[in-house]
Design a protein around this motif. Sequence first.
Motif: not given
Lengths: 293, 224, 277
Positions: B132, B139, B147, B149, B152, B135-136, B79-80, B168, B181
Amino acid sequence: MKSNPYWDLYILAPPLAVMIITPLIIGSIYLQSLMILSYLFGVIVAIYDFFYIRSGYINLGYTYMVASAAFAVAIAMRIHSMSLSIPASLLISLAMCSAILIPMLRLRGPFYSVATLLYPFALAPIARLFPDVFGGDAGIYVRPIFSDFTSLYYSSIALGVLTFAVVSIIMSSRVGVILTMIRDDEILAESSGVRVDRIKILSHILVTIMITAIMFFYTQVVGAVSVELADPIPILIYALMATAIYKPGSSVYSFIAGIALWWLDGLLRAYLYDLRLIIISILLISIYILRRG
Amino acid sequence: MLELRSISKRFGGVDALIDVSISINKDLVGIVGPNGSGKTTLFNIISGHVRQDRGEVFFMGREISRLSIGERVRIGILRTFQMPKVFWSLSVWDNIAPLARDRVYAVEAMKRLDLWSKRDLKPRRLALSDIRRLEIARCLVLSPRILLLDEPLAGLSHEEAEDLGSLISEIHRDLGIPVAVIEHKLGHLSRIARRVVAMNAGRIVIDAPTDEAMARVREMLLGL
Amino acid sequence: MIEIFLFSIITGLVYMLMATGFNIVLGVSKMVNLAYGAQIIITAYIMSTLLDILPMPLAIISSIALSLAIGGAIWQSLWIFRRDLILSIVVSIAIALFIEGVILKIYGARLLSITIAGGEVLGISSQWFLAAVASIASMALFYIIMTYTMLGKRMAAVAENEDLARYMGINVRLTSMASFLIATLFASIASIAITPLYAIYPHIGWYYLTIVLAVVVIGGLGSIAGSLASSMILSLTQSVAAYYIGSPAKDLIPLAILISVLVAKPEGIFGRGVRWA
């Protein structure tokens, strides 16, 4: 993390040069001993700075580890075979120091510090409960193994250099980056799959081994170990001072500060014994306040 | 794939989540709702940062409530966070590569997210959209099976949001994994999500395909 | 045997008093006051000097008053730096060291004991009886403050959420100072209570600090019930250990129990939630 750790290592050159030249200028074995002890203390402080202060874990039980390592060496040296003594001292040291790993795995922040403060005060009772092993309040003698002082002197210096080298190598490796991740943001590191507990345990083992090696030489110089070594006052205080003086985390500077403070303590004991604690406390506050602004 | 059954969580005197049940399989799901509706708490419970008071979390058929944050990461729950979380003292490369099993994945991820040219920079020198992406990318190198997010696209310009949104979407298609998301930018979200879940005051109030859900969300917003 | 048991209970009560003081400051001001050990012994030292010139009751009151003044100064120093963890730990250690240094300079390293009362009450020495009464009375006072006074409510509010409390108009600074002074009062009372029972010397402040720290960590953050339970467990275990193993074992008990609790239940006996993560 320093942008270039190697620049800082250059700072080691002058004090190292002084240490190496000293026996050629000063004949007194006593003074040479003091030099080595201050040097070893400097390395102890550098390790403290690097592994604890920089990581945000203010370990107030550091003297427990140092004293345990010293006792481990002294006890293991009763075995008259070096090939057995060395592993024995490491094992005993790791066993004793493993106790102080527990707060690191379970606590954080001030609670961690507070819990670690209990450890140093446990060694005196242990020594009294097992006087045959630990020598009670008097302590125990350490069997000398160096045939002459000069080899002891230069071996100690070599160990210090080795310690800095090992830490530098580790920090410039992948492990070093992961250590920095944990220091930057432990929860984020955990959330990124880093096995934080495992790393903590490995760091702890590394620190214990390094301290044990250092205390091996320390005890060879001093010839004895007693529970006084565990008392956080004033050793921990000097360590805290030394790690504040430049910036927290410049371990090389902590090394130099440690040496200077060790000599300062000697002077205080000799000339201002009554006022020692008062002076040290004022120094401690001043240094920290000045540094933090 | 991921299933939450009757999840409830209370903080102090506030009910963050009330009897929430949801199932996510291969979709790219958008999660919307006003601030305080429980969206981030939902993520926190899935990722293990918060423990639920009641209810169960199933991932790939297995109840995972007893697993720690690290263990969940290792089974593929990545996750973010709402506020950008990166290792500020490390370069982009050092933020990602040491975590990957193989350098190759790290290089791929960085190129995919257009960070390769910036790999020696520290996050302080990056624009928000690149942070951002960082961060992805982080992951991605950890072999995600799902995932999550959290906002984001927050703080990005229209074009940046558009770009990252499509990225994404591509990642979802290429990896074939579920993606959830949380977003406030409803326009961008509706272009990439097939399904939208709306939350309010700790409950799920809408769970429907995007067009239908967005129509009802608009009604809700006007009603508020 | 019964006597030992009784003495353990009374000692546990004094531990509880000390721990409550520490907990108050920790809970309300989020400050870790490592000078608390020094505060626990300084009142007795001051009193030993005042007893030469003042009658007993006046000596007690004056020494407590002086201790409160010192406590105020300590609070002020810690308040300035409370945002910085390392700094507040270091400053409180430095203060503890300073106090120890001053005591050492003035009184030397000898053991100190003071006598407050002679004779027996209810079959036990008056000193023990008074220690028990003082501890229980102080805890009762604490209960009254927390439950029935505005100050108590403010303290609870600040402990719960400092920003919210400030927003609601509570003077956080004054509340913090007041709670610190209450903690100092408890340390002073504990000092006067315990010194007739166990002689003190300058360095013993650290020993009492470790007792307090162990009680607090074992009992769980901010949990008064936890502190009571852990004080008693600690004290009783110490007596048992001293009786069966030997006197030094007493000093190992705080750490031994701490380690056991950390391994088994890190939040403490009554603790809830994360440790300052």
